[in-house]
Design a protein around this motif. Structure first.
Motif, PDB file in Angstrom:
ATOM      1  N   ARG A  93      -5.705  -8.014 -17.003  1.00  0.00           N
ATOM      2  CA  ARG A  93      -4.822  -7.494 -15.950  1.00  0.00           C
ATOM      3  C   ARG A  93      -4.106  -6.243 -16.441  1.00  0.00           C
ATOM      4  O   ARG A  93      -3.997  -6.015 -17.639  1.00  0.00           O
ATOM      5  CB  ARG A  93      -3.774  -8.545 -15.571  1.00  0.00           C
ATOM      6  CG  ARG A  93      -4.360  -9.788 -14.918  1.00  0.00           C
ATOM      7  CD  ARG A  93      -3.299 -10.825 -14.611  1.00  0.00           C
ATOM      8  NE  ARG A  93      -2.791 -11.357 -15.870  1.00  0.00           N
ATOM      9  CZ  ARG A  93      -1.497 -11.515 -16.149  1.00  0.00           C
ATOM     10  NH1 ARG A  93      -0.575 -11.216 -15.271  1.00  0.00           N
ATOM     11  NH2 ARG A  93      -1.114 -11.985 -17.313  1.00  0.00           N
TER      12      ARG A  93
ATOM     13  N   THR B  14      -4.160  -6.276 -20.254  1.00  0.00           N
ATOM     14  CA  THR B  14      -3.759  -7.443 -21.027  1.00  0.00           C
ATOM     15  C   THR B  14      -5.009  -8.171 -21.516  1.00  0.00           C
ATOM     16  O   THR B  14      -6.114  -7.925 -21.020  1.00  0.00           O
ATOM     17  CB  THR B  14      -2.922  -8.405 -20.161  1.00  0.00           C
ATOM     18  OG1 THR B  14      -3.727  -8.829 -19.059  1.00  0.00           O
ATOM     19  CG2 THR B  14      -1.646  -7.740 -19.672  1.00  0.00           C
TER      20      THR B  14
ATOM     21  N   ALA C 123       5.680   4.456 -19.449  1.00  0.00           N
ATOM     22  CA  ALA C 123       5.230   4.294 -18.058  1.00  0.00           C
ATOM     23  C   ALA C 123       3.917   5.026 -17.830  1.00  0.00           C
ATOM     24  O   ALA C 123       3.054   4.550 -17.080  1.00  0.00           O
ATOM     25  CB  ALA C 123       6.298   4.801 -17.094  1.00  0.00           C
TER      26      ALA C 123
ATOM     27  N   ALA D   7       6.834  -4.682 -20.149  1.00  0.00           N
ATOM     28  CA  ALA D   7       6.026  -5.652 -20.891  1.00  0.00           C
ATOM     29  C   ALA D   7       5.309  -4.977 -22.051  1.00  0.00           C
ATOM     30  O   ALA D   7       5.234  -5.517 -23.160  1.00  0.00           O
ATOM     31  CB  ALA D   7       5.026  -6.339 -19.965  1.00  0.00           C
TER      32      ALA D   7
ATOM     33  N   THR E  68      -0.618  -3.961 -16.931  1.00  0.00           N
ATOM     34  CA  THR E  68       0.657  -4.367 -17.511  1.00  0.00           C
ATOM     35  C   THR E  68       1.765  -3.429 -17.050  1.00  0.00           C
ATOM     36  O   THR E  68       1.497  -2.304 -16.653  1.00  0.00           O
ATOM     37  CB  THR E  68       0.567  -4.404 -19.050  1.00  0.00           C
ATOM     38  OG1 THR E  68       1.723  -5.036 -19.573  1.00  0.00           O
ATOM     39  CG2 THR E  68       0.438  -3.022 -19.657  1.00  0.00           C
ATOM     40  N   SER E  69       2.984  -3.908 -17.110  1.00  0.00           N
ATOM     41  CA  SER E  69       4.136  -3.085 -16.743  1.00  0.00           C
ATOM     42  C   SER E  69       4.648  -2.342 -17.975  1.00  0.00           C
ATOM     43  O   SER E  69       4.384  -2.732 -19.114  1.00  0.00           O
ATOM     44  CB  SER E  69       5.257  -3.957 -16.182  1.00  0.00           C
ATOM     45  OG  SER E  69       5.800  -4.783 -17.205  1.00  0.00           O
ATOM     46  N   ALA E  70       5.409  -1.289 -17.727  1.00  0.00           N
ATOM     47  CA  ALA E  70       6.001  -0.530 -18.829  1.00  0.00           C
ATOM     48  C   ALA E  70       6.931  -1.394 -19.676  1.00  0.00           C
ATOM     49  O   ALA E  70       6.840  -1.369 -20.914  1.00  0.00           O
ATOM     50  CB  ALA E  70       6.721   0.702 -18.298  1.00  0.00           C
TER      51      ALA E  70
ATOM     52  N   VAL F 173       0.936   3.004 -19.681  1.00  0.00           N
ATOM     53  CA  VAL F 173       0.403   1.814 -18.999  1.00  0.00           C
ATOM     54  C   VAL F 173      -0.327   2.163 -17.713  1.00  0.00           C
ATOM     55  O   VAL F 173      -1.129   1.363 -17.226  1.00  0.00           O
ATOM     56  CB  VAL F 173       1.483   0.737 -18.721  1.00  0.00           C
ATOM     57  CG1 VAL F 173       2.090   0.245 -20.025  1.00  0.00           C
ATOM     58  CG2 VAL F 173       2.541   1.233 -17.760  1.00  0.00           C
ATOM     59  N   SER F 174      -0.069   3.344 -17.172  1.00  0.00           N
ATOM     60  CA  SER F 174      -0.779   3.729 -15.948  1.00  0.00           C
ATOM     61  C   SER F 174      -2.043   4.531 -16.238  1.00  0.00           C
ATOM     62  O   SER F 174      -2.774   4.888 -15.316  1.00  0.00           O
ATOM     63  CB  SER F 174       0.147   4.513 -15.014  1.00  0.00           C
ATOM     64  OG  SER F 174       0.505   5.741 -15.605  1.00  0.00           O
TER      65      SER F 174
ATOM     66  N   GLU G 296       5.026  10.170 -14.548  1.00  0.00           N
ATOM     67  CA  GLU G 296       5.859   9.494 -13.557  1.00  0.00           C
ATOM     68  C   GLU G 296       7.236  10.138 -13.450  1.00  0.00           C
ATOM     69  O   GLU G 296       7.749  10.361 -12.362  1.00  0.00           O
ATOM     70  CB  GLU G 296       5.999   8.017 -13.930  1.00  0.00           C
ATOM     71  CG  GLU G 296       6.867   7.229 -12.973  1.00  0.00           C
ATOM     72  CD  GLU G 296       7.006   5.789 -13.406  1.00  0.00           C
ATOM     73  OE1 GLU G 296       8.103   5.426 -13.869  1.00  0.00           O
ATOM     74  OE2 GLU G 296       6.024   5.043 -13.293  1.00  0.00           O
TER      75      GLU G 296
ATOM     76  N   THR H 114      -7.082   0.088 -15.803  1.00  0.00           N
ATOM     77  CA  THR H 114      -6.136   0.693 -16.748  1.00  0.00           C
ATOM     78  C   THR H 114      -6.617   0.447 -18.171  1.00  0.00           C
ATOM     79  O   THR H 114      -7.224  -0.579 -18.470  1.00  0.00           O
ATOM     80  CB  THR H 114      -4.711   0.121 -16.589  1.00  0.00           C
ATOM     81  OG1 THR H 114      -4.730  -1.275 -16.840  1.00  0.00           O
ATOM     82  CG2 THR H 114      -4.154   0.405 -15.208  1.00  0.00           C
TER      83      THR H 114
END
Length: 174
Positions: A122, A118, A65, A128, A124-126, A68-69, A87, A114
């Motif tokens: 874009r 992708t 997490a 993904a 991405t989520s943790a 990706v942030s 987080e 970030t």
């Protein structure tokens, strides 16, 4: 559970309130060894998203997490540091940028705010990112025991081998 069993045996209570409560999940993630790290690096060269994610994980010791942030603006290349606010814990960290992480970031394009954007630019989520890394680990033909979280453990192992104290390791990994 053991305490309540003892309390029942000693007559301090009649009922065990832990009956029916799921046991705490125990276990650990495998710490990647140097051969496994080398195999991943051989399969995924610098400039690939897989290698960049790997480098961020291995050389910062952060959870997915937090990976990706991570923002480009979190990097201070002059000072050689990256800022992280975890987080899970809320811990504010300033981590030295390892030379291998610097190499990976120098060849990775800035497509988004970030770092781990992708291919179409874009964020991405943790989950993904975790799935993408699981696929990358499979493609590198690593054993099933090698998972993304094991890179966090490998980071801590390498810090210890480099002579860092437990407090220094905690300061970096949060």
């Amino acid at each position: 559970r053991a305490l309540f069993k003892f309390a029942q045996l000693m007559g301090y209570c009649r009922h065990d309130p832990t009956i029916g409560v799921d046991k705490y999940k125990e276990g650990t993630h495998h710490t990647w060894d140097d051969l496994e790290l080398a195999a991943f690096e051989q399969r995924w060269p610098l400039g690939t998203r897989e290698r960049t994610g790997y480098a961020l994980a291995l050389y910062t010791g952060q959870r997915r997490a937090d990976l990706v942030s991570a923002l480009w603006s979190d990097l201070d290349l002059k000072a050689g540091t990256v800022r992280v606010v975890q987080e899970k814990t809320g811990a504010r960290l300033v981590i030295p940028i390892h030379s291998e992480l610097r190499r990976a970031l120098e060849v990775w394009p800035r497509r988004h705010a970030t770092i781990l954007a992708t291919p179409d630019g874009r964020g991405t989520s943790a989950p993904a990112f975790g799935n993408m890394m699981a696929d990358a680990i499979d493609a590198a033909r690593l054993p099933d025991r090698c998972v993304l979280h094991g890179l966090r453990k490998a980071a801590a192992r390498r810090l210890a081998q480099a002579g860092c104290s437990p407090h220094e390791i905690m300061a970096i990994t949060g």
